[in-house]
Write an enzyme that holds these catalytic residues in place. Sequence first.
Site, short mmCIF file in Angstrom:
data_model
loop_
_atom_site.label_atom_id
_atom_site.label_comp_id
_atom_site.label_asym_id
_atom_site.label_seq_id
_atom_site.Cartn_x
_atom_site.Cartn_y
_atom_site.Cartn_z
N THR A 12 50.32 35.05 35.48
CA THR A 12 51.02 36.28 35.09
C THR A 12 50.21 37.49 35.53
OG1 THR A 12 49.98 36.38 32.89
CG2 THR A 12 52.04 35.13 33.08
N GLY A 13 50.93 38.57 35.78
CA GLY A 13 50.25 39.79 36.23
C GLY A 13 49.52 39.58 37.53
N GLY A 17 45.04 42.66 41.99
CA GLY A 17 43.82 42.44 41.21
C GLY A 17 43.42 41.00 41.01
N GLY A 19 44.70 38.71 39.14
CA GLY A 19 45.80 37.75 39.19
C GLY A 19 46.15 37.36 40.60
N SER A 137 37.53 39.12 28.22
CA SER A 137 36.69 40.15 28.82
C SER A 137 35.34 40.20 28.11
CB SER A 137 37.36 41.53 28.71
OG SER A 137 36.46 42.56 29.09
N TYR A 150 40.83 47.98 23.34
CA TYR A 150 40.88 46.97 24.41
C TYR A 150 39.97 45.79 24.06
CZ TYR A 150 40.28 44.83 29.01
OH TYR A 150 40.22 43.93 30.04
#
Length: 255
Positions: A12-13, A17, A19, A137, A150
């Site tokens: 996904t995404g 970048g 992905g 992350s 985030y």
Amino acid sequence: MQSLKGRVALVTGASTGLGFGAAKKLIEEGAVVFITGRRQAELDRAVGELGSSATAIQADAANKADMLRVADIIKFVHGRLDILFANAGGGHATPLEELTEEQIDRELSVNIKGVVLTVQSLLPVLRDGASVVLNASITADMGLPGFAVYASTKAAVRSLARSWTTDLKHRRIRVNTISPGVVPTEGYSHVQKLSDDDIAAYATRVATEIPAGRVGTAEDIADALVFLASDSSKYITGIDLVVDGGITRVYAGRN
């Protein structure tokens, strides 16, 4: 030797970048790959670069109807899914006093709700013994200024993986997370609004603090994904694989 030959994967995404880099590496390792994203033009460009082993589906990871449609397409075409990389997400640094309700809702939606709906929607097509990898992350550990919302969403992603490890053990579905370090991608310019010169200067400065001596690349993250998706990690589940050149260990040592 291709470690993922014959496998069916979803990223996904993946129009840009990390992905996109992940999809490219999965294909190199022999997988056929479905990619999703919200912008059709960028998906078309991505598939043009990835080639015939890639199929693009326009979908919002935080929209249940969209992700159910993705599951239906994969089931119709291949009947199963072997690898799921829930990569879609995003956010940017904002001081606490400047956070808006809109930004909070957006980051909670794409980074937590989107991951939950993605995995939930694809469960019926995931084969027993499949590999699910969630993109987390290092910000979840570091207490960086401006990244509170985030970072908290990425801490939640790690928690989801641990819980799903036990939720799905009866189907032998492995669930792990990858926590990328500093990896400059298109998001630095599109989201953070940094110029190419700003990104280069930032990468040069941060590289001096990273034991590996450089910032990361999309290929670094993709290599970790291939490991977690392949049989080489068949006895690994519920972990967070940190891919950061050692920077979090350096900061941990300073505390």
